[in-house]
Each structure stands twice: as structure tokens, then as C-alpha cells.
Design a protein around this motif. Structure first.
Motif, PDB file in Angstrom:
ATOM      1  N   ASN A 146       5.534  13.307  -1.142  1.00  0.00           N
ATOM      2  CA  ASN A 146       6.090  12.741  -0.052  1.00  0.00           C
ATOM      3  C   ASN A 146       5.032  11.087   0.081  1.00  0.00           C
ATOM      4  OD1 ASN A 146       7.040  14.333   1.607  1.00  0.00           O
ATOM      5  ND2 ASN A 146       5.782  14.708   2.697  1.00  0.00           N
ATOM      6  N   ILE A 147       5.538   9.636   0.339  1.00  0.00           N
ATOM      7  CA  ILE A 147       5.834   9.008   0.155  1.00  0.00           C
ATOM      8  C   ILE A 147       5.713   7.936   1.452  1.00  0.00           C
ATOM      9  CG2 ILE A 147       6.184   6.072  -0.702  1.00  0.00           C
ATOM     10  CD1 ILE A 147       7.380   7.824  -2.651  1.00  0.00           C
ATOM     11  N   GLN A 200       0.940  -1.184  -0.018  1.00  0.00           N
ATOM     12  CA  GLN A 200      -0.355   0.166  -0.006  1.00  0.00           C
ATOM     13  C   GLN A 200       0.940   1.438  -0.447  1.00  0.00           C
ATOM     14  OE1 GLN A 200      -2.706   0.127   3.641  1.00  0.00           O
ATOM     15  NE2 GLN A 200      -4.164  -1.770   2.290  1.00  0.00           N
ATOM     16  N   LEU A 201       0.675   2.326  -1.079  1.00  0.00           N
ATOM     17  CA  LEU A 201       1.452   3.550  -0.666  1.00  0.00           C
ATOM     18  C   LEU A 201       0.578   4.795  -1.204  1.00  0.00           C
ATOM     19  CD1 LEU A 201       4.787   3.984  -3.426  1.00  0.00           C
ATOM     20  CD2 LEU A 201       2.838   5.600  -3.815  1.00  0.00           C
ATOM     21  N   THR A 202       0.785   5.811  -0.901  1.00  0.00           N
ATOM     22  CA  THR A 202       0.436   6.839  -0.274  1.00  0.00           C
ATOM     23  C   THR A 202       1.494   7.749  -0.447  1.00  0.00           C
ATOM     24  OG1 THR A 202      -1.669   5.817   0.575  1.00  0.00           O
ATOM     25  CG2 THR A 202      -0.908   7.775   0.493  1.00  0.00           C
ATOM     26  N   THR A 203       0.582   8.515  -1.669  1.00  0.00           N
ATOM     27  CA  THR A 203       2.069   9.950  -1.606  1.00  0.00           C
ATOM     28  C   THR A 203       0.473  11.148  -1.187  1.00  0.00           C
ATOM     29  OG1 THR A 203       0.576  10.699  -4.064  1.00  0.00           O
ATOM     30  CG2 THR A 203       3.208   9.241  -4.286  1.00  0.00           C
ATOM     31  N   SER A 204       1.371  11.932  -0.756  1.00  0.00           N
ATOM     32  CA  SER A 204       0.941  13.213   0.070  1.00  0.00           C
ATOM     33  C   SER A 204       1.350  14.409  -0.393  1.00  0.00           C
ATOM     34  CB  SER A 204       1.358  13.065   1.381  1.00  0.00           C
ATOM     35  OG  SER A 204       2.611  12.786   2.185  1.00  0.00           O
ATOM     36  N   ASN A 205       0.896  15.561   0.191  1.00  0.00           N
ATOM     37  CA  ASN A 205       1.938  17.541   0.083  1.00  0.00           C
ATOM     38  C   ASN A 205       2.794  17.399   0.506  1.00  0.00           C
ATOM     39  OD1 ASN A 205       2.035  19.813  -0.652  1.00  0.00           O
ATOM     40  ND2 ASN A 205       0.129  20.327  -0.690  1.00  0.00           N
ATOM     41  N   PRO A 230      -2.726  13.933   2.161  1.00  0.00           N
ATOM     42  CA  PRO A 230      -2.841  12.900   1.022  1.00  0.00           C
ATOM     43  C   PRO A 230      -3.139  13.602  -0.609  1.00  0.00           C
ATOM     44  CG  PRO A 230      -4.461  12.392   1.692  1.00  0.00           C
ATOM     45  CD  PRO A 230      -4.366  13.273   2.668  1.00  0.00           C
ATOM     46  N   PHE A 231      -2.258  13.314  -1.907  1.00  0.00           N
ATOM     47  CA  PHE A 231      -2.460  13.161  -2.885  1.00  0.00           C
ATOM     48  C   PHE A 231      -3.657  11.889  -3.776  1.00  0.00           C
ATOM     49  CE2 PHE A 231       1.754  16.520  -3.596  1.00  0.00           C
ATOM     50  CZ  PHE A 231       0.625  17.119  -3.360  1.00  0.00           C
ATOM     51  N   GLU A 232      -2.796  10.993  -3.725  1.00  0.00           N
ATOM     52  CA  GLU A 232      -3.331   9.343  -4.207  1.00  0.00           C
ATOM     53  C   GLU A 232      -2.594   8.377  -3.863  1.00  0.00           C
ATOM     54  OE1 GLU A 232      -3.760   7.540  -8.975  1.00  0.00           O
ATOM     55  OE2 GLU A 232      -2.597   9.294  -8.414  1.00  0.00           O
ATOM     56  N   SER A 233      -3.585   6.923  -3.605  1.00  0.00           N
ATOM     57  CA  SER A 233      -3.376   6.147  -2.555  1.00  0.00           C
ATOM     58  C   SER A 233      -3.560   4.668  -3.664  1.00  0.00           C
ATOM     59  CB  SER A 233      -4.119   5.861  -1.648  1.00  0.00           C
ATOM     60  OG  SER A 233      -3.541   6.975  -0.724  1.00  0.00           O
ATOM     61  N   PHE A 234      -2.440   3.778  -3.822  1.00  0.00           N
ATOM     62  CA  PHE A 234      -1.808   3.211  -4.636  1.00  0.00           C
ATOM     63  C   PHE A 234      -2.004   1.553  -3.160  1.00  0.00           C
ATOM     64  CE2 PHE A 234       0.164   6.479  -6.501  1.00  0.00           C
ATOM     65  CZ  PHE A 234      -0.597   6.245  -8.188  1.00  0.00           C
ATOM     66  N   ASP A 238       8.818  -7.729  -6.141  1.00  0.00           N
ATOM     67  CA  ASP A 238       8.185  -6.216  -7.683  1.00  0.00           C
ATOM     68  C   ASP A 238       6.612  -5.655  -7.891  1.00  0.00           C
ATOM     69  OD1 ASP A 238      11.146  -6.020  -7.574  1.00  0.00           O
ATOM     70  OD2 ASP A 238      11.000  -7.239  -9.851  1.00  0.00           O
ATOM     71  N   VAL A 239       6.771  -4.892  -7.168  1.00  0.00           N
ATOM     72  CA  VAL A 239       5.166  -3.827  -7.648  1.00  0.00           C
ATOM     73  C   VAL A 239       5.803  -1.784  -8.229  1.00  0.00           C
ATOM     74  CG1 VAL A 239       5.068  -3.217  -5.386  1.00  0.00           C
ATOM     75  CG2 VAL A 239       3.249  -3.405  -6.788  1.00  0.00           C
ATOM     76  N   SER A 240       4.414  -1.910  -9.092  1.00  0.00           N
ATOM     77  CA  SER A 240       4.958  -0.786  -9.864  1.00  0.00           C
ATOM     78  C   SER A 240       4.141   0.215  -9.881  1.00  0.00           C
ATOM     79  CB  SER A 240       5.542  -0.975 -11.255  1.00  0.00           C
ATOM     80  OG  SER A 240       6.872  -1.154 -10.852  1.00  0.00           O
ATOM     81  N   PHE A 241       3.941   1.324  -9.500  1.00  0.00           N
ATOM     82  CA  PHE A 241       2.634   2.444  -9.334  1.00  0.00           C
ATOM     83  C   PHE A 241       3.541   3.123  -9.863  1.00  0.00           C
ATOM     84  CE2 PHE A 241       3.054   0.186  -5.213  1.00  0.00           C
ATOM     85  CZ  PHE A 241       1.824  -0.218  -5.341  1.00  0.00           C
ATOM     86  N   VAL A 242       2.405   4.031 -10.891  1.00  0.00           N
ATOM     87  CA  VAL A 242       3.192   5.355 -11.660  1.00  0.00           C
ATOM     88  C   VAL A 242       2.032   7.142 -11.345  1.00  0.00           C
ATOM     89  CG1 VAL A 242       2.756   6.634 -14.077  1.00  0.00           C
ATOM     90  CG2 VAL A 242       3.305   4.414 -14.112  1.00  0.00           C
ATOM     91  N   PHE A 243       2.645   7.573 -10.611  1.00  0.00           N
ATOM     92  CA  PHE A 243       1.616   8.109  -9.823  1.00  0.00           C
ATOM     93  C   PHE A 243       2.296  10.143 -10.880  1.00  0.00           C
ATOM     94  CE2 PHE A 243       2.528  12.498  -6.771  1.00  0.00           C
ATOM     95  CZ  PHE A 243       1.178  12.542  -7.108  1.00  0.00           C
ATOM     96  N   SER A 244       0.284  10.683 -11.546  1.00  0.00           N
ATOM     97  CA  SER A 244       0.662  11.724 -11.666  1.00  0.00           C
ATOM     98  C   SER A 244       0.400  12.998 -10.869  1.00  0.00           C
ATOM     99  CB  SER A 244      -0.328  11.338 -13.043  1.00  0.00           C
ATOM    100  OG  SER A 244       0.009  10.469 -13.588  1.00  0.00           O
ATOM    101  N   SER A 245       1.172  14.466 -11.124  1.00  0.00           N
ATOM    102  CA  SER A 245       0.925  15.283 -10.444  1.00  0.00           C
ATOM    103  C   SER A 245       1.849  16.592 -10.816  1.00  0.00           C
ATOM    104  CB  SER A 245       1.538  14.667  -8.838  1.00  0.00           C
ATOM    105  OG  SER A 245       1.152  16.264  -8.515  1.00  0.00           O
TER     106      SER A 245
END
Length: 265
Positions: free
Chosen positions: A76-77, A37-42, A50-54, A63-70
Motif C-alpha cells: 500500500n502507498i 512524504q511517501l510511506t509504503t505499508s503491508n 509501514p515498510f519504509e518512509s520517504f 516531479d519527485v521519485s523514490f525507489v522502494f525495495s521489498s
């Protein structure tokens, strides 16, 4: 006209926002078949924003990959690794002020656990690995060294991870937005300049016509006033003549009465 200009600005802003968005590929290597579980934040707020959660399961290599668009330059992660709903580590792993737009790679493993090498396809060159540098001098870090604290500073973050080295590329998004908005405004001005000029000229002609009409109305009102004064004078003159006639008539009647009275006497 105003609505059209506002609509053009709105469309331009949406296009700018879409074009200037940065895609950041985040790869996490951990234990195989675990939930990540990955969450990006301000990073600019004191409270968690938070910006977006995966959420995704790691493959057989961990391995696991995510793409964060902003549109943000940094973020922050926070990462949780779970198995059957239970956290593997006592605390989440956190990274602060991460640069956007660069590939990111993180290894989150328990102490003493070696990462499973991910096979590289034959037709894939090593150029894709040039952007990711893994510090292999300390392959067996403890959980405490991997897991970050909430109040940890950027310097502690660098010594804690030891896994990620990415080039910080400052992208002047704000200046880009200002420049594109300026160009969009100039384009809109050029497109509607002819129409605006024509509209202003029509307004000027209408103003001249209105001024001429007002002058004519004033002249007509003045003539009416003069005619009313003339009529008033004529009426007053007619009344005087009528009174003179009545006085003469009365005088004649008085003289006749006087003559009658003299004859009787």
C-alpha cells in the motif's frame, strides 16, 4: 559439521533475499517545490504496518521519485504533499495493493491545476514511457477525487485515480525461495556427503572395536571368577586338612594321657 551446514543455509538465505528483492520506482508529479512524504505499508494486515518512509522536495516541474525495495509482491502507498509543514490537501492520497517491480506514476494536483510537462532529453527515447499510461481524458479532477479514503476498495481506487495503468506481474517469490533453498541444500549435501560417509564409517569401526573390547573384558572377568572359585576351594581343602591334623594330634595326646592313667592305676 552442523554449524557449517547452518552457516551455509544462513548465507544462502541472505543471498536469496538479496537477489529476490524487487525495486519499484515511484514517481509523483505535484506542485513544484513542495515536500512529498511517501510511506509504503503491508497490505495483509488490518492495522497500519509501514515498510519504509520517504521524504523529498519536488523539482521545478513538480516531479519527485523514490525507489522502494521489498520482497513483497504488493504493498500500500500513502502520500502527503506539504508546503512549509502544512498539508496541501485535507486528506492523504492512498493506493492499495500496488504491484511491486513495475514503474509507478501518480499525479496529485489540486482541481483545475494542469501538470507542468517534464522536458524529455533528446537522447532519451519514448520507450521508457511505454510502461506508464496516463489517462488524459479527465485532466482536471477535484481534490476529493484524488484523495483516497482509508477504507476504500480496489475498485474505487481504480476509478478515483484514473492516472496509473500498470501491468500486474505476479512473481512467484515464495516458490523461487523454496526452489533455491532446495538447490542449496542439495549442493551442501553433495559437498559434505563424502565427509559424512567417512564419519559414519569411523563411528561403525569404533562400534566394532568397542564390541570386541567388551567381549575381551567379559572373558577376563569370567576367568577371574573361575580363579577365585578355585582359590576358595583350595582354601577350604587346606582348612579341612588342618583340622584333621589337629584332631589326630589331640587323639594322640588323649591316648598318651589314657596310657599314663592306666599305668598309675
Amino acid at each position: 559439521m552442523v554449524k557449517k551446514i547452518f552457516l551455509c543455509f544462513a548465507i544462502s538465505f541472505l543471498l536469496i533475499t538479496t537477489v529476490s528483492a524487487l525495486d519499484t520506482e515511484i514517481t509523483v508529479k505535484t506542485l513544484p517545490f513542495h515536500e512529498v512524504q511517501l510511506t509504503t505499508s503491508n497490505p495483509s494486515t488490518s492495522t497500519f504496518s509501514p515498510f519504509e518512509s520517504f521524504k523529498e522536495d519536488s523539482d521545478e516541474y513538480g516531479d519527485v521519485s523514490f525507489v522502494f525495495s521489498s520482497n513483497e509482491e504488493t504493498f500500500n502507498i500513502i502520500i502527503y504533499v506539504k508546503k512549509d509543514g502544512e498539508n496541501i490537501f485535507s486528506k492523504p492520497t492512498q493506493y492499495f495493493d500496488v504491484p511491486a517491480g513495475e514503474p509507478l506514476y501518480y499525479e496529485i494536483l489540486p482541481s483545475g491545476v494542469e501538470p507542468i510537462p517534464t522536458p524529455v532529453p533528446v537522447n532519451e527515447t519514448n520507450s521508457s514511457e511505454a510502461n506508464l499510461t496516463i489517462n488524459e481524458s479527465e485532466p482536471n479532477l477535484s481534490v476529493e477525487e484524488i484523495v483516497g479514503e482509508t477504507n476504500q476498495t480496489k475498485s474505487n481506487f481504480s476509478s478515483m485515480t484514473g492516472f496509473v495503468t500498470s501491468k500486474v506481474k505476479e512473481i512467484p517469490i515464495k516458490y523461487l525461495l523454496v526452489g533455491v533453498l532446495f538447490l542449496g541444500g542439495a549442493l551442501i549435501f553433495l559437498v559434505y556427503n563424502k565427509k559424512l560417509r567417512k564419519k559414519f564409517m569411523e563411528k561403525g569401526d569404533k562400534k566394532v572395536e568397542r564390541s570386541s573390547l567388551e567381549d575381551e573384558l567379559r572373558d577376563a572377568e569370567k576367568k577371574i571368577e573361575e580363579a577365585q572359585e578355585e582359590i576358595k576351594k583350595i582354601r577350604e581343602t587346606g582348612k579341612r586338612q588342618e583340622r584333621i591334623k589337629e584332631a589326630k594330634k589331640k587323639l594322640i595326646e588323649d591316648e598318651k594321657e589314657l596310657m599314663r592313667l592306666r599305668g598309675e592305676s
